[in-house]
Design a protein around this motif. Sequence first.
Motif: not given
Length: 101
Positions: A84-97
Motif C-alpha cells: 500500500i505504501v509503495r503504490t499509493m505513496g509513489a510520488h511521496l518522500p517515503i522511507c520504509v524501515v
Amino acid sequence: MIRLGKACKNIRSIVHVSTAFSHATLSRRGTDIAEAFYDTPIAPKLLIEMSENIESNILHDMTPSILKDWPNTYTFTKAVAEEIVRTMGAHLPICVVRPGI
C-alpha cells in the motif's frame, strides 16, 4: 497516512515502520532479503474488500490459502501494508524501515 501526506504542501518525509520479517517467507529461507519492495500474493484493495464483506468464520477457513508462503498473519499484513505504501505513496518522500526484534 498516505492521504495525509499527499495533502501536505511541504512534506519532507514519511517514515513507515515495518518489520525485518515482512518478507521472510518460507521459500526465502536461507536467502538474503534485499532492501526492496516485493510483490504480495493478493492486492491490498482485494484483501480489504474481503475483510469487509466476508463473514469471519469463512475468512478464518480461507486464511491458510491466503497466507501461502508467509509464516503468520503478522508478517503477511506487514508485507501488504508495504505494498500500500509503495503504490499509493509513489510520488511521496517515503522511507520504509524494517527493524528486527
